[in-house]
Enzyme design. Structure first.
Site, PDB file in Angstrom:
ATOM      1  N   ASP A 281      10.045  -1.666   6.502  1.00 41.87           N
ATOM      2  CA  ASP A 281       9.094  -2.703   6.899  1.00 41.87           C
ATOM      3  C   ASP A 281       8.829  -2.823   8.400  1.00 41.87           C
ATOM      4  O   ASP A 281       7.686  -2.871   8.803  1.00 41.87           O
ATOM      5  CB  ASP A 281       9.541  -4.056   6.334  1.00 41.87           C
ATOM      6  CG  ASP A 281       8.395  -5.056   6.216  1.00 41.87           C
ATOM      7  OD1 ASP A 281       7.247  -4.626   5.988  1.00 41.87           O
ATOM      8  OD2 ASP A 281       8.641  -6.266   6.349  1.00 41.87           O
TER       9      ASP A 281
ATOM     10  N   CYS B  79       0.824  -1.213   0.000  1.00 40.96           N
ATOM     11  CA  CYS B  79       0.000   0.000   0.000  1.00 40.96           C
ATOM     12  C   CYS B  79       0.859   1.265   0.000  1.00 40.96           C
ATOM     13  O   CYS B  79       0.443   2.300   0.520  1.00 40.96           O
ATOM     14  CB  CYS B  79      -0.921   0.017   1.205  1.00 40.96           C
ATOM     15  SG  CYS B  79      -2.200  -1.246   1.128  1.00 40.96           S
TER      16      CYS B  79
END
Ligand code: SPV
Ligand code: MN
Length: 620
Positions: A285, A268
């Site tokens: 991440d 996203c």
């Protein structure tokens, strides 16, 4: 028989030097169970790390590509994304882990997965790796022991994590460690054959993760999402946070750098935000956040990127493009292999090749799928694995053992019709509840299953939660206690669409949103109060669009993008409330904050209707 007899004298010495009985025991138990032909102990020495690289190619798990240092790896056709259904927690009898966290009774689960691991390394080498989550020599650091029979997994960890043998040695068996045992299982054509027996079991009691019959990084690489689950539990016990977040530095006026973390569900825009041109990246991440010296500080648990390669092109992603197209250590996975030595991928900005090999076999551009649609040349979740230090925009504080101070936290999802492009919360609890805890997103190819389905994704971390959701939200609310300055919280949405399906904002616009956040954190620009939170003033954005993108920003665009969509937001609040009503551990404050937001929206609706222009809220 002493299973460690499979160790050569060199391997034996490497283990002895650590003087950590937990390591010896884990390695011995793994060897007894998996019955490898040989054991290779990898230290931080360059020759050990080089051996992993060489063996990844020699074993056939990776193939060398035309550019020096580049390799390609394929996962099997049914092993292309995280397997949520088969990733479970081993929970001792009598313990309640929380709703929907995917639990298996511990003894039963251990017996099952050990059954699959029995003899799984016959004919193979067991690789023993010492790695470190977070910078070494840091309060954030968690030493990790990874045992695997996959040279690809071991090689990926060289790219993605800091080497940790010396960290283990320094600690002399003291302090907590995480342990991971992985076997790709029987291979056929270089890929795991028995995917129906794929299991990923997280033993929360022992802080051990078992993974078998898989290779896809999200299933196999212990230090990634499997460690995140263990870390979430450890963090909750110890009063810090383990988050699915990037960390980036945003440049402000006069050389100022402000660090932002951002939680977005997989696929996203998390990596592309962390990689924005002109700014610097610390991680894309996973972040650990701790209170230190009155501030919330963050480190990247990783030192590399396992990034989605689809859509990476020379115009939109020049810095990643550069690393992917020059010699250097890069692992491509599940891309299209053309001419036996060249990687290509979906939407790489070049003409689509006529043919090649992908994860499913031979591919050609005239192939048609079941509904007559053209077949993609590569998997949508195909990835590249690189070291952050190879990027031109790598932030110099990547390995800072103190972490970097967090000025702001962003929550963003794939939301076609509800939220504005950028929004600041009124305060920390308002942001935690209405932006983090209420985050929703449409599903993507990063997990197995249907894409495009709106799902709740609290803190973009729900997939990895290892404590009850309500408790997890409470930890977020509590974390700012005692801080001199709490980070600001923002929501972002890159995925607003017009009814015809086109995006309302441009790919590059996020460069403007982060600059606005940077200014807000330092009180350098004002904002407009709406029922949802604070939005930018048109004039500030117009100036930033000019400065950052050299573009004009039309008032009409602003008015459309920043309109407050009342019914959509009320419906979202209702979904959030329903989710948390089901969670017995939800802090009552969450419901109060939701109720207040609903009241503000109801009042605005009475006065101005369902869809309210941002100009309505401008005072004076
Ligand atoms: C994600 O899916 O969120 C990733 C890739 O970052 S992995 O978790 O490794 O599958
Ligand atoms: Mn992720």
């Amino acid at each position: 028989m002493d299973v460690l007899s499979k160790l050569d004298p060199d391997g034996r010495r490497k283990l002895e030097e650590l003087g950590d009985a937990r390591v010896d025991e884990f390695v011995a138990a793994a060897a007894r169970l998996c019955e490898p032909d040989a054991i290779f102990v990898c230290t931080d020495a360059p020759e050990d790390i080089a051996r992993i690289r060489t063996m990844a190619a020699e074993s056939g798990e990776e193939r060398k590509l035309a550019l020096d240092g580049h390799t390609i790896h394929f996962d099997g056709p049914r092993d292309q994304a995280r397997d949520k259904a088969n990733t479970r927690y081993l929970v001792p009898e009598g313990m309640e882990l929380g709703r929907s966290l995917g639990a298996v009774e511990r003894e039963e689960g251990l017996a099952e997965i050990k059954g699959f691991l029995k003899g799984a390394m016959r004919g193979k080498t067991m690789i023993v790796r010492f790695m470190c989550l977070g910078p070494t020599g840091s309060e954030f650091a968690i030493p990790c022991l990874q045992v695997t029979d996959s040279w690809y997994v071991a090689h990926s960890e060289s790219q993605l994590y800091r080497a940790g043998y010396e960290e283990f040695r320094r600690r002399k068996g003291e302090g907590q460690i995480f342990r991971f045992l992985h076997s790709a299982g029987e291979l056929e054509g270089g890929v795991s054959k028995n995917v129906e027996a794929r299991r990923i079991y997280i033993d929360i009691a022992d802080e051990v993760v078992y993974s078998v019959n898989d290779q896809y990084g999200g299933n196999s690489i212990g230090l990634k999402k499997l460690a995140l689950r263990l870390a979430i539990r450890k963090a909750a016990r110890e009063g810090w946070l383990a988050e699915h977040m990037f960390i980036m530095g945003v440049k402000g006026p006069e050389g100022r750098v402000t660090y932002l973390t951002g939680a977005y569900p997989s696929a996203c825009g998390k990596t592309s935000t962390a990689m924005l041109p002109g700014e610097s990246i610390i991680g894309d991440d996973i972040a650990f956040l701790r209170k230190k010296g009155g501030l919330l500080r963050a480190v990247n648990t990783e030192s590399g990127i396992f990034g989605i390669i689809r859509d990476v092109n020379s115009d939109d992603d020049p810095l990643i493009w550069d690393v992917l197209t020059r010699p250097g250590e890069v692992i491509f996975s599940n891309v299209l292999l053309v001419g036996g030595d060249t990687p290509r991928w979906l939407n790489d900005g070049r003409d689509v090749p006529a043919s090649g090999t992908n994860f499913a076999g031979e591919w050609s551009s005239d192939m048609k799928g079941p509904e007559g649609k053209p077949v993609d040349c590569a998997h949508r979740n195909a990835r590249y694995t690189i070291k952050l230090s190879d990027l031109a925009n790598c932030d110099p504080r990547l390995d800072d053992p103190e972490g970097v101070p967090v000025g702001g936290v962003i929550y963003g999802g794939r939301d076609s019709d509800t939220n504005v492009p950028v929004l600041e919360s009124f305060d920390w609890p308002h942001g935690v509840v209405t932006m983090g805890a209420s985050l929703e997103s449409e599903t993507t190819a990063a997990t197995l299953g249907k894409v495009g389905v709106r799902t709740q994704s609290p803190m973009a971390n729900l997939d990895f939660l290892a404590i009850p959701l309500g408790e997890y939200i409470a930890k977020h609310l509590e974390i700012v206690a005692g801080l001199t300055t709490a980070p600001r919280i923002f929501a972002s949405n890159y995925f607003q669409k017009v009814p015809s399906g086109e995006y309302l904002t441009g790919m590059a616009d996020k460069r403007v949103w982060v600059k606005w956040m940077e200014l807000r954190i330092h009180g350098d620009c004002e904002a407009i109060e709406t029922p949802l939170g604070l939005i930018p003033k048109y004039d500030d954005l117009a100036r930033l669009f000019k400065d950052v993108l050299g573009a004009d920003y039309a008032r009409a665009d602003y008015e459309e993008q920043f309109a407050i969509r009342v019914p959509e937001n009320l419906a979202k609040l209702e979904r959030a409330e329903a989710l948390y009503r089901e969670e017995p551990t939800t802090p009552p404050e969450l419901f109060e904050i939701i109720a207040a937001q609903r009241e503000r929206l109801d009042a605005a609706r009475k006065a101005h209707g369902d869809r309210i222009s941002p100009f309505v809220f401008v005072k004076g």
